[in-house]
Enzyme design. Structure first.
Site, PDB file in Angstrom:
ATOM      1  N   ILE A   7      72.891  28.168  41.387  1.00  0.00           N
ATOM      2  CA  ILE A   7      72.855  26.875  40.676  1.00  0.00           C
ATOM      3  C   ILE A   7      74.115  26.068  40.965  1.00  0.00           C
ATOM      4  CG2 ILE A   7      71.417  27.683  38.747  1.00  0.00           C
ATOM      5  CD1 ILE A   7      74.288  27.549  37.209  1.00  0.00           C
ATOM      6  N   ASP A  20      77.610  26.042  45.410  1.00  0.00           N
ATOM      7  CA  ASP A  20      77.339  27.422  44.999  1.00  0.00           C
ATOM      8  C   ASP A  20      78.235  27.874  43.849  1.00  0.00           C
ATOM      9  OD1 ASP A  20      75.706  29.537  45.539  1.00  0.00           O
ATOM     10  OD2 ASP A  20      76.871  30.343  47.191  1.00  0.00           O
ATOM     11  N   LYS A  61      78.273  42.333  51.103  1.00  0.00           N
ATOM     12  CA  LYS A  61      77.468  42.042  49.909  1.00  0.00           C
ATOM     13  C   LYS A  61      78.195  41.033  49.029  1.00  0.00           C
ATOM     14  CE  LYS A  61      76.805  43.270  45.686  1.00  0.00           C
ATOM     15  NZ  LYS A  61      76.333  41.956  45.237  1.00  0.00           N
ATOM     16  N   PRO A  62      77.728  39.762  49.069  1.00  0.00           N
ATOM     17  CA  PRO A  62      78.353  38.762  48.200  1.00  0.00           C
ATOM     18  C   PRO A  62      77.830  38.883  46.771  1.00  0.00           C
ATOM     19  CG  PRO A  62      76.603  37.750  49.497  1.00  0.00           C
ATOM     20  CD  PRO A  62      76.632  39.204  49.887  1.00  0.00           C
ATOM     21  N   THR A  72      84.162  47.473  37.476  1.00  0.00           N
ATOM     22  CA  THR A  72      83.286  47.762  38.628  1.00  0.00           C
ATOM     23  C   THR A  72      84.065  48.586  39.652  1.00  0.00           C
ATOM     24  OG1 THR A  72      82.453  45.514  38.311  1.00  0.00           O
ATOM     25  CG2 THR A  72      81.626  46.701  40.208  1.00  0.00           C
ATOM     26  N   GLU A  76      90.619  45.437  45.310  1.00  0.00           N
ATOM     27  CA  GLU A  76      91.379  44.257  44.868  1.00  0.00           C
ATOM     28  C   GLU A  76      90.753  43.847  43.544  1.00  0.00           C
ATOM     29  OE1 GLU A  76      93.916  42.976  46.336  1.00  0.00           O
ATOM     30  OE2 GLU A  76      93.800  43.651  48.405  1.00  0.00           O
ATOM     31  N   CYS A  95      92.000  35.578  40.346  1.00  0.00           N
ATOM     32  CA  CYS A  95      92.547  36.872  39.921  1.00  0.00           C
ATOM     33  C   CYS A  95      94.036  36.784  39.645  1.00  0.00           C
ATOM     34  CB  CYS A  95      92.262  37.920  40.997  1.00  0.00           C
ATOM     35  SG  CYS A  95      92.857  37.439  42.616  1.00  0.00           S
ATOM     36  N   LYS A 121      98.833  49.151  39.296  1.00  0.00           N
ATOM     37  CA  LYS A 121      98.165  49.582  38.052  1.00  0.00           C
ATOM     38  C   LYS A 121      96.650  49.260  38.122  1.00  0.00           C
ATOM     39  CE  LYS A 121     101.191  47.445  35.218  1.00  0.00           C
ATOM     40  NZ  LYS A 121     101.989  47.100  34.041  1.00  0.00           N
ATOM     41  N   GLY A 147      94.449  47.335  41.242  1.00  0.00           N
ATOM     42  CA  GLY A 147      93.864  47.784  42.513  1.00  0.00           C
ATOM     43  C   GLY A 147      94.625  48.826  43.274  1.00  0.00           C
TER      44      GLY A 147
HETATM   45  P1  NAD Z   1      82.269  41.961  39.636  1.00  0.00           P
HETATM   46  O1  NAD Z   1      83.083  43.210  39.574  1.00  0.00           O
HETATM   47  O2  NAD Z   1      81.263  41.743  38.572  1.00  0.00           O
HETATM   48  O3  NAD Z   1      81.481  41.879  41.018  1.00  0.00           O
HETATM   49  C1  NAD Z   1      82.124  41.942  42.271  1.00  0.00           C
HETATM   50  C2  NAD Z   1      81.109  42.372  43.313  1.00  0.00           C
HETATM   51  O4  NAD Z   1      80.707  43.717  43.032  1.00  0.00           O
HETATM   52  C3  NAD Z   1      79.824  41.545  43.310  1.00  0.00           C
HETATM   53  O5  NAD Z   1      79.366  41.379  44.633  1.00  0.00           O
HETATM   54  C4  NAD Z   1      78.881  42.408  42.498  1.00  0.00           C
HETATM   55  O6  NAD Z   1      77.517  42.151  42.764  1.00  0.00           O
HETATM   56  C5  NAD Z   1      79.294  43.792  42.983  1.00  0.00           C
HETATM   57  N1  NAD Z   1      78.894  44.895  42.087  1.00  0.00           N
HETATM   58  C6  NAD Z   1      78.688  44.848  40.750  1.00  0.00           C
HETATM   59  N2  NAD Z   1      78.306  46.070  40.309  1.00  0.00           N
HETATM   60  C7  NAD Z   1      78.294  46.895  41.373  1.00  0.00           C
HETATM   61  C8  NAD Z   1      77.968  48.284  41.569  1.00  0.00           C
HETATM   62  N3  NAD Z   1      77.582  49.060  40.551  1.00  0.00           N
HETATM   63  N4  NAD Z   1      78.051  48.800  42.819  1.00  0.00           N
HETATM   64  C9  NAD Z   1      78.452  48.028  43.846  1.00  0.00           C
HETATM   65  N5  NAD Z   1      78.737  46.710  43.739  1.00  0.00           N
HETATM   66  C10 NAD Z   1      78.665  46.149  42.511  1.00  0.00           C
HETATM   67  O7  NAD Z   1      83.312  40.753  39.715  1.00  0.00           O
HETATM   68  P2  NAD Z   1      82.985  39.194  39.723  1.00  0.00           P
HETATM   69  O8  NAD Z   1      82.660  38.788  38.325  1.00  0.00           O
HETATM   70  O9  NAD Z   1      82.048  38.864  40.831  1.00  0.00           O
HETATM   71  O10 NAD Z   1      84.418  38.590  40.147  1.00  0.00           O
HETATM   72  C11 NAD Z   1      85.437  38.363  39.269  1.00  0.00           C
HETATM   73  C12 NAD Z   1      86.433  39.510  39.291  1.00  0.00           C
HETATM   74  O11 NAD Z   1      86.974  39.650  40.610  1.00  0.00           O
HETATM   75  C13 NAD Z   1      87.618  39.242  38.407  1.00  0.00           C
HETATM   76  O12 NAD Z   1      87.923  40.410  37.673  1.00  0.00           O
HETATM   77  C14 NAD Z   1      88.735  38.924  39.378  1.00  0.00           C
HETATM   78  O13 NAD Z   1      90.022  39.185  38.903  1.00  0.00           O
HETATM   79  C15 NAD Z   1      88.386  39.795  40.537  1.00  0.00           C
HETATM   80  N6  NAD Z   1      89.037  39.305  41.766  1.00  0.00           N
HETATM   81  C16 NAD Z   1      90.085  40.011  42.287  1.00  0.00           C
HETATM   82  C17 NAD Z   1      90.744  39.545  43.420  1.00  0.00           C
HETATM   83  C18 NAD Z   1      91.911  40.302  44.016  1.00  0.00           C
HETATM   84  O14 NAD Z   1      92.209  40.066  45.186  1.00  0.00           O
HETATM   85  N7  NAD Z   1      92.589  41.162  43.295  1.00  0.00           N
HETATM   86  C19 NAD Z   1      90.315  38.365  44.040  1.00  0.00           C
HETATM   87  C20 NAD Z   1      89.248  37.677  43.479  1.00  0.00           C
HETATM   88  C21 NAD Z   1      88.604  38.164  42.343  1.00  0.00           C
END
Ligand code: NAD
Length: 499
Positions: free
Chosen positions: A28, A96, A178-179, A235, A253, A287, A458, A461
């Site tokens: 959306i 997106d 996998k996005p 996750t 990360e 993040c 911590k 990551g």
């Molecule tokens: P999320 O953990 O919900 O999802 C991240 C990815 O993991 C998605 O592609 C999701 O579909 C996949 N996923 C979910 N469950 C899974 C499973 N059981 N097995 C395998 N894959 C699975 O995170 P989000 O809501 O998409 O993103 C936000 C989070 O990402 C925030 O916590 C943010 O801090 C973190 N982030 C960290 C960094 C970094 O570099 N440290 C950068 C950007 C975002």
């Protein structure tokens, strides 16, 4: 403004464009709730097909035996493709994710730079001749791991994708990307660019879909040799447990709750500009957002007054408008979560100095907008100060001296980033070294160089991305010994011992 056709509904499964057979995904535009694209995500069967194709492609000498400079050429071609399509990528990503066009343009440029950097790194990385203890040559060489799963979040898709795909391909692997379900489109556009760059068929796949289904398949599949994950800490923790069963390396990360420290001697104008950018750009969906602000008590009241005035002047609006600084949140579900977290904080005594609500006006009514918000009267151990809100929400707390602020800043499960504002360099240096985070910015914030490693401590990551060593994270190290004597092995004998 130019508009472009959005990718989908077909997925890119090991070099073939095919409709997915998994659950439906709806992308959306969060500025007005309109639908960008409905597509079927990848099912387990789709993923298995992509893995089979990747295995074949990765084992093919046409890829496996390429010299580093030959692989580097593919990375340069991908970078060229991203640069040529930058306006299109920015448009797709703004649709997106709701991010401002200004930001998505920068993300596209950064993704192209990442491919170029790893092309250069690949050509300049050397294997090692090690110091021998006998008449042989000993060396340490690096091999591809095989199949790498790259799992990325929705907040900066093209940049997160590039940060994993470029070094993993550079190292000679096949990559299954996998996005996140909220932002599948720009990764499919990356697939189009990679295909046009002529990368051998099968080496790259884009598998949008539910984490529980397609994400799980990638983590648990015996032919996947590494998972590189960016996303939430819970996750990441779950993936690490699954990976432990396979003894598979993972890089994680994860989230952050980053402290920013303002000492009384700081340049206040610079600090305010940096703090606003650090926490409210990307609408706080970053993040590394500096979400816990510690201000030295002697300047606390005055500083807050100026900070609030500056925050109220930020432009909240349409992501395609050049003037916009704070765009809508990525999704209405996420908007609800931000609202709930702020409401819980208020119910527990937090004081709202600005924001704390949806902006008023007709243009905001249909979108997932939230005003830049500043909260005080919050304890450092309150949920709003401990947990990632991932929205434009800043908590401000006072501190007394260096020891006090180091202790408060470190008192958090996360350890991703930190900002320090002071004119006293020795103090900045001591504070920077004492803070347990992967990155520290002194008198600046949210600056990045692809040459500089990035990662968390911590709960933020394991492992580092970027930098020359970024390629090594996708290789297996192998030691090779070559005899130089041509004589039989003399074994179980002490030196000088008579035969
Ligand atoms: P999320 O953990 O919900 O999802 C991240 C990815 O993991 C998605 O592609 C999701 O579909 C996949 N996923 C979910 N469950 C899974 C499973 N059981 N097995 C395998 N894959 C699975 O995170 P989000 O809501 O998409 O993103 C936000 C989070 O990402 C925030 O916590 C943010 O801090 C973190 N982030 C960290 C960094 C970094 O570099 N440290 C950068 C950007 C975002």
């Amino acid at each position: 403004m130019n508009t472009y056709e959005l990718p989908g509904p077909k997925l890119y499964l090991g070099g073939q464009w095919e409709e997915g057979s998994g659950a439906e995904i709806t992308s959306i535009f969060s500025a007005d709730g309109s639908t960008n694209r409905v597509l079927k995500g990848a099912s387990k069967g789709d993923g298995e097909r992509a893995i089979e194709r990747a295995l074949k492609a990765q084992a093919d000498p046409a890829w496996r035996n390429l010299k580093p400079y030959e692989r580097a050429r593919y990375l340069h071609k991908i970078a060229d493709g991203i640069e040529c399509s930058a306006a299109r990528i920015a448009y797709i990503q703004t649709r997106d994710t709701g991010k401002t066009l200004r930001e998505t343009r920068a993300l596209a440029a950064s993704a192209a730079g990442t491919f170029r950097y790893f092309a250069a790194a690949l050509e300049t990385l050397n294997d090692d001749l090690t110091s021998p203890r006998g008449d042989y040559l000993s060396m340490s060489v690096h091999e591809p791991l095989g199949l790498v799963a790259a799992i990325t979040p929705w907040n900066s898709p093209i940049a997160s994708d590039a940060q994993k795909v470029a070094p993993a391909l550079a190292a000679g692997n096949a990559v299954l990307l996998k996005p996140a379900s909220w932002s599948p489109l720009v990764s499919l556009e990356l697939a189009r660019i990679i295909e046009a760059a002529g990368l051998p068929t099968g080496l790259f796949s884009v598998l949008p879909g539910a984490g529980r289904e397609i994400g799980n398949l990638l983590v648990e599949h015996p032919n996947i040799s590494k998972v590189s994950f960016t996303g939430g800490t819970s996750t990441g923790r779950m993936l690490a447990r699954q990976a432990a069963d396979k003894l598979m390396p993972v890089s994680l990360e994860l989230g952050g709750k980053s402290p920013t420290i303002v000492y009384a001697d700081a340049d206040i104008d610079l600090a305010i500009a940096g703090i606003l950018f650090g926490v409210f750009s990307s609408s706080g969906q970053s993040c590394i957002a500096g979400t816990r602000l510690f201000v030295e008590r002697t300047i606390y009241d005055k500083f807050l007054e100026r900070l609030v005035t500056a925050t109220k002047s930020l432009v909240v609006g349409d992501p395609f408008d050049k003037q916009t600084q704070v765009a809508p949140l990525v999704h209405f579900d996420h908007h609800r979560s931000v609202v709930e977290q702020v409401e819980t904080a208020i119910a527990s005594g937090a004081q709202v100095l600005c924001g704390g609500a949806r902006p008023e006006g007709a243009i905001y009514e249909k979108g997932a907008y939230y005003m830049p918000t500043i909260l005080t009267s919050v304890a450092n151990d309150a949920a709003i100060c401990r947990e990632e809100v991932f929205g434009p929400v800043l908590c401000v707390l006072p501190f007394d001296d260096e020891a006090d602020v180091i202790s408060q800043a470190n008192d958090n499960e996360y350890g991703l980033a930190c900002g320090i504002w002071t004119r006293d360099f020795p103090k900045a240096w001591h504070t920077a070294r004492a803070i347990t985070t992967g990155t520290v910015w002194i008198n600046t914030y949210k600056q990045f160089s692809i040459s500089t490693p990035f990662g968390g401590e911590k709960d933020s990551g394991i492992g580092r991305e970027k930098g020359q060593e970024g390629i090594r994270a996708y290789t297996a190290q192998k030691s090779v010994y070559v005899d130089l004597t041509g004589k039989p092995h003399a074994w179980a004998r002490w030196p000088n011992e008579e035969p």
